[in-house]
Scaffold this motif. Structure first.
Motif, mmCIF file in Angstrom:
data_model
loop_
_atom_site.group_PDB
_atom_site.id
_atom_site.type_symbol
_atom_site.label_atom_id
_atom_site.label_comp_id
_atom_site.label_asym_id
_atom_site.label_seq_id
_atom_site.Cartn_x
_atom_site.Cartn_y
_atom_site.Cartn_z
ATOM 1 N N THR A 9 29.388 16.063 56.216
ATOM 2 C CA THR A 9 30.056 17.186 55.125
ATOM 3 C C THR A 9 28.813 17.606 54.232
ATOM 4 N N ALA A 10 28.304 16.543 53.522
ATOM 5 C CA ALA A 10 27.274 16.901 52.729
ATOM 6 C C ALA A 10 26.311 17.980 53.247
ATOM 7 N N TYR A 11 25.823 17.736 54.429
ATOM 8 C CA TYR A 11 24.902 18.584 55.186
ATOM 9 C C TYR A 11 25.460 20.050 55.318
ATOM 10 N N GLN A 12 26.734 20.045 55.741
ATOM 11 C CA GLN A 12 27.357 21.330 55.831
ATOM 12 C C GLN A 12 27.594 22.107 54.466
ATOM 13 N N LYS A 13 28.069 21.163 53.608
ATOM 14 C CA LYS A 13 28.066 21.925 52.308
ATOM 15 C C LYS A 13 26.793 22.548 51.765
ATOM 16 N N ASN A 14 25.839 21.908 51.989
ATOM 17 C CA ASN A 14 24.516 22.329 51.547
ATOM 18 C C ASN A 14 24.186 23.709 52.279
ATOM 19 N N LEU A 15 24.458 23.648 53.699
ATOM 20 C CA LEU A 15 24.169 24.863 54.429
ATOM 21 C C LEU A 15 24.819 25.949 53.805
ATOM 22 N N LYS A 16 25.988 25.952 53.320
ATOM 23 C CA LYS A 16 26.999 27.037 52.847
ATOM 24 C C LYS A 16 26.569 27.461 51.668
ATOM 25 N N ARG A 17 26.059 26.516 50.987
ATOM 26 C CA ARG A 17 25.772 26.798 49.469
ATOM 27 C C ARG A 17 24.336 27.627 49.502
ATOM 28 N N GLU A 18 23.542 26.978 50.587
ATOM 29 C CA GLU A 18 21.967 28.040 50.972
ATOM 30 C C GLU A 18 22.541 29.552 51.382
ATOM 31 N N ARG A 19 23.606 29.713 51.980
ATOM 32 C CA ARG A 19 23.932 31.060 52.612
ATOM 33 C C ARG A 19 24.440 31.650 51.423
#
Lengths: 266, 261
Positions: A9-19
């Motif tokens: 989930t942390a990884y996914q959150k990071n992806l979203k943040r980057e986007r």
């Protein structure tokens, strides 16, 4: 196990943040460009007569869409571009296939293709107009000419790069040249042909707009030239905005088609 | 009775600035049901012989006949298996296997059952609708084998078909090919540079010399070894004896080459 979940989930959150970061930067650039343009025009840092301003362009576009005149120009240009694009791509693939089918033919044609490729196709504009008359036909021909030669050369060289062992397999079953083409060479080249579509979208716009510059009573290229002649740069800029939007849309649609084709032909 | 005959076959490759003689005076016969290996260093023209037999190109001199008719007249006689599988990545396994019937207009649909059966026979059931990229190297080469066998060729040409595989897969596939060829009573010519593979699989071994390619010597594989599966042959005492003989022959060739050049 819970640890793995949280990491994910942390990884996914990071992806979203980057986007989100990327999107906000993109918006920031767009907004600051438009506002800078607007402000410099209002403050006379740049000549508003020459460079217009976003509000004027919006108003002019709004007006032209309301009375329907923009729509006619837009659809004429779009029609010409799409037709030029399709004929150019299909024509290029057909010519490349005929070059592939006969080694002798391709060697005979080689110098002509080299010259045609090196030649700036838009320079042929006046001759095409004389030959085909001032109208749709000439402009579509321009859109077609700009893309057909490069398509021919690219697809032909892709045909030749197909691993000859596929043909060896087919020939060991007694396949004819046409069967080799249909079963191995063409499907193996399909990805190249599809990526050629994207290049041709841009090229066809060049051909059509230049064609409209030279001769036409309708279309976005005509609007640009007309605006230039009567010193209405708001009109020139409005047409450019429409062209940018349409070209980007066409590119995106072709990209969709590409993805669909790749998925369905594998 | 001779089945396939090569009579004083020579072949030249021509280039803009010269030519090389790839084969010189190659003569041998293949009996029906026989398995021959062509053994030799790379560049000795082994593959050229197969290409000529398969009709991919024509020899510059000499004759190739199948049942006393020129090879070019007999259609469908040859199945060709290459070093790599060359399965078509955009076709499913089943359509890959059915490529032969499709090309020869043998009605693809009626062959579907045969293809599925053959796939099962080589140990590949349930992969018919998959794509080649989803299969391992050994599995892909087995599909290529099915693709070769489905047209029921009289002669199989095997151009180092096991050389790109890992050792275990290679041994298993040798067994499988050996078994299938025995069951269907097919003739075959195997090109290889692996002495062990040649002994394990064939009835006769032709050792080739290079520059230009010639047939230097012919070895008969002992009768006890012929009917065994390749893996069993490797354990047989006579295997080592023949191996050493062929090894010595190849060494001799090497020395001669060193002296002459």
């Amino acid at each position: 196990m819970k640890n793995d979940e949280t990491l994910f989930t942390a990884y996914q959150k990071n992806l979203k943040r980057e986007r989100k970061i990327i999107l906000s930067w993109q918006l920031l650039i767009l907004i600051s460009f438009i506002s800078l343009w607007e402000v410099s025009s209002k403050m006379y840092w740049i000549d508003p007569l020459l460079f217009s301003s976003p509000t004027r362009i919006t108003l002019s576009l709004f007006e032209r869409f309301i009375n329907g005149s923009m729509f006619t120009h837009l659809s004429v240009t779009l029609f010409e571009t799409i037709l030029g694009f399709i004929i150019g791509t299909i024509g290029g693939v057909i010519i490349a296939s005929s070059l592939w089918s006969s080694n002798r033919f391709s060697r005979i044609m080689d110098p002509y293709l080299v010259v045609l490729n090196a030649m700036p196709k838009v320079a042929l504009g006046p001759i095409i107009i004389v030959a085909l008359g001032p109208g749709y036909l000439s402009i579509i021909t321009m859109g077609f000419l700009v893309s057909v030669i490069i398509t021919t050369l690219t697809v032909y060289s892709a045909f030749n790069e197909v691993d000859p062992n596929y043909e060896k397999v087919l020939k060991s079953f007694g396949a004819t040249k046409w069967q080799c083409f249909k079963e191995a060479v063409f499907p193996a080249t399909l990805p190249t042909i599809i990526s050629m579509l994207k290049v041709n979208v841009g090229l066809s716009w060049v051909g059509v707009i230049v064609g409209e510059y030279l001769v036409s009573k309708q279309g976005l290229g005509y609007l640009i030239i007309y605006g230039f002649q009567v010193f209405d740069f708001t009109l020139v800029m409005s047409s450019l905005v429409i062209i940018a939007i349409l070209a980007a849309m066409m590119y995106k649609i072709v990209e969709r088609i590409e993805r669909w084709l790749i998925k369905n032909t594998k | 009775m001779s089945f396939l005959t090569l009579d004083r076959v020579s072949h030249h490759y021509f280039y803009k600035n010269g030519y090389t003689k790839a084969l010189e005076n190659i003569s041998f016969t293949l009996k029906e049901g026989e398995f021959i290996s062509l053994l030799g260093p790379s560049g000795c023209g082994k593959s050229t012989i197969l290409s000529i037999i398969s009709g991919l190109f024509k020899q510059t001199e000499g004759h190739v006949t199948l049942e006393n008719k020129p090879i070019t007249e007999s259609k469908l006689a040859i199945g060709y298996m290459l070093q790599q599988d060359y399965l078509f990545p955009w076709k499913t396994i089943l359509s890959n296997a059915l490529l032969g019937p499709k090309i020869t207009n043998n009605n693809e649909d009626s062959m579907r059952q045969t293809a599925l059966q053959l796939l099962e026979e080589v140990g590949l059931s349930g992969v018919a609708d998959k794509y080649p990229t989803e299969l391992s190297g050994g599995m892909r080469q087995r599909v290529a084998l099915v693709r070769t066998l489905i047209n029921d060729p009289k002669i199989l040409l095997l151009d180092e078909p096991f050389s790109a595989l890992d050792y275990q897969t290679k041994l298993k596939l040798e067994d499988l090919v050996g078994k299938l060829l025995k069951t269907y009573h097919k003739s075959a010519i195997l090109v290889t540079h692996d002495i062990g593979e040649a002994i394990a699989m064939s009835d006769r071994i032709l050792v080739m010399g290079s520059n230009p390619g010639t047939i230097a010597k012919s070895f008969e594989v002992p009768i006890e070894l012929r009917n065994q599966l390749p893996l069993e042959v490797r354990k047989h005492p006579k295997y080592q004896i023949l191996f050493d003989k062929i090894w010595a022959e190849l060494e001799e060739k090497e020395k001669q080459k060193g002296r002459s050049s």
